[in-house]
Write an enzyme that holds these catalytic residues in place. Structure first.
Site, PDB file in Angstrom:
ATOM      1  N   GLY A  61       0.832  -1.207   0.000  1.00  0.00           N
ATOM      2  CA  GLY A  61       0.000   0.000   0.000  1.00  0.00           C
ATOM      3  C   GLY A  61       0.861   1.249   0.000  1.00  0.00           C
ATOM      4  N   THR A  94       7.410  -5.136   4.914  1.00  0.00           N
ATOM      5  CA  THR A  94       6.153  -5.627   5.497  1.00  0.00           C
ATOM      6  C   THR A  94       6.344  -7.080   5.874  1.00  0.00           C
ATOM      7  OG1 THR A  94       3.880  -6.296   5.041  1.00  0.00           O
ATOM      8  CG2 THR A  94       5.291  -6.068   3.132  1.00  0.00           C
ATOM      9  N   ASP A 150       4.193  -9.245   5.578  1.00  0.00           N
ATOM     10  CA  ASP A 150       3.323 -10.080   4.738  1.00  0.00           C
ATOM     11  C   ASP A 150       4.045 -10.714   3.544  1.00  0.00           C
ATOM     12  OD1 ASP A 150       1.369  -9.206   6.463  1.00  0.00           O
ATOM     13  OD2 ASP A 150       0.575  -7.700   5.107  1.00  0.00           O
ATOM     14  N   LYS A 210       0.626 -40.541  13.960  1.00  0.00           N
ATOM     15  CA  LYS A 210       1.177 -39.286  14.486  1.00  0.00           C
ATOM     16  C   LYS A 210       0.573 -38.974  15.859  1.00  0.00           C
ATOM     17  CE  LYS A 210       2.833 -36.977  10.481  1.00  0.00           C
ATOM     18  NZ  LYS A 210       3.279 -35.682  10.019  1.00  0.00           N
TER      19      LYS A 210
END
Ligand code: ADP
Ligand code: F6P
Length: 323
Positions: A104, A125, A127, A213
């Protein structure tokens, strides 16, 4: 003498301070004046600029967050907001900007660049969704925080043979979830780019138990249609039929506040310095990022318009390794 401004914008990311330090000290090395702009585009609009010396940015590299503060500033998304910001630069004789932030923020940088104002971006960022860089500042630290949480959850999951779900950040991007899931040995990874429906998740988890597992771990990205909240609701509603339930941890902002890793400090230092060097060469309208291990510039026009792709083969690999 040149007078440049530096700002941090959007979500804070560990390593932003190292980038600010690098911009300031590289700029001072050029014998320029460097101004720190407070709270991202908000401070740019209101003209909150402070001259920074080499000492002012001492001791900040080790700290997460950003000494300049950051903001999400809807006003800057308007032409009027951008004009106000340019007006503030004119009044204070700032003749170039370095914008440290995510996708952004780089769109904002592009908006300024389109008016002819010299801007260079620095990808930052957690992200990792910014086009033009393999990795952005803050990703490594956030990933390590997510991984530590996953490792800890696996310990308790194995002890009690429980199924756990961890939600990690990333906005609409599944990178953090995918990498944390692979590095943490998750049984299932759910990311927005390739959604897995809850019924499939339940099947995978049951199959993991059947393979012997002791634990079953799902890593889900916050941007998924079935994020932690909706996935939990599904498992709760179908508890009897599925025969087990999920315990849920949402990591949230914990992932953003870490002490920057060595990788993030070095990446931020290199990118911040490269951005300032670019301005010294008269280059602008670009964002500095990492490509094939090298620092490289990408036009802001591309950064603002192109979508970074996630490597689908890594998701397939995670399935193979969850055997
Ligand atoms: P990030 O930079 O971390 O991706 P945001 O998406 O919240 O974070 O963007 C940070 C800020 O960048 C916004 O609050 C806004 O001021 C500015 N910005 C975002 N998108 C645009 C856009 N398309 N045009 C101009 N400015 C933008
Ligand atoms: O962009 C960084 C990020 O942490 C995203 O992962 C997350 O979706 C968002 O910011 C959270 O924003 P805020 O801090 O405004 O709640």
């Amino acid at each position: 003498m040149k007078r440049i401004g530096v700002l941090t914008s959007g979500g804070d990311a560990p390593g932003m301070n190292a980038a600010v330090r690098a911009v300031v000290r590289t700029g001072l090395h050029e014998e320029w004046q460097v101004f720190g702009i407070r709270r991202g585009y908000e401070g740019l609009i209101s003209g909150e600029m402070i001259p920074l010396s080499a000492r002012d940015v001492g001791g900040i590299m080790q700290q997460g967050g950003t000494m300049l503060g950051t903001a999400r500033c809807p006003e800057f998304e308007t032409g009027q907001g951008q004009q106000k910001a340019l007006g503030a630069c004119e009044r204070t004789d700032i003749d170039a900007l370095v914008v440290i932030g995510g996708g952004g923020s780089q769109c904002g940088a592009y908006a300024l660049a389109q008016t002819g104002f010299p801007v260079v971006g620095v990808a930052s960022t957690i992200d990792n969704d910014v086009y033009g860089t393999e990795v952005s500042i803050g990703v490594d630290t956030a990933l390590n925080i997510a991984l530590e949480a996953i490792d800890r959850l696996k310990v308790t999951a194995s002890s009690l043979k429980r199924a756990f779900l961890v939600e990690v950040m990333g906005r609409k991007c599944g990178y953090l979830a995918l990498m944390a899931g692979i590095a943490g040995g998750a049984e299932v990874i759910v990311i927005p780019e390739f959604e897995t429906d809850p019924e499939e998740v339940a099947t995978e988890l049951r199959a993991a138990y059947e393979r012997g597992k002791a634990h079953a771990l799902v890593v889900v990205a916050e941007g998924c249609r079935y994020n932690a909240e909706r996935m939990t609701a599904f498992f709760q509603e179908n508890r009897e039929r599925l025969g087990f339930q999920l315990r849920v941890t949402t990591l949230g902002h914990v992932q953003r506040g870490g002490v920057p890793t060595a990788f993030d400090r070095l990446l931020a230092t290199r990118l911040g310095s490269a951005a300032t060097d670019a301005l010294a060469r008269g280059a602008h309208g670009v964002m500095m990022g990492l490509q094939r291990g090298e620092i490289a510039a990408t036009p802001l026009a591309d950064v603002a318009s192109k979508q970074k792709q996630l490597d689908e083969s890594l998701l397939k690999l995670s399935g193979v390794l969850a055997a």
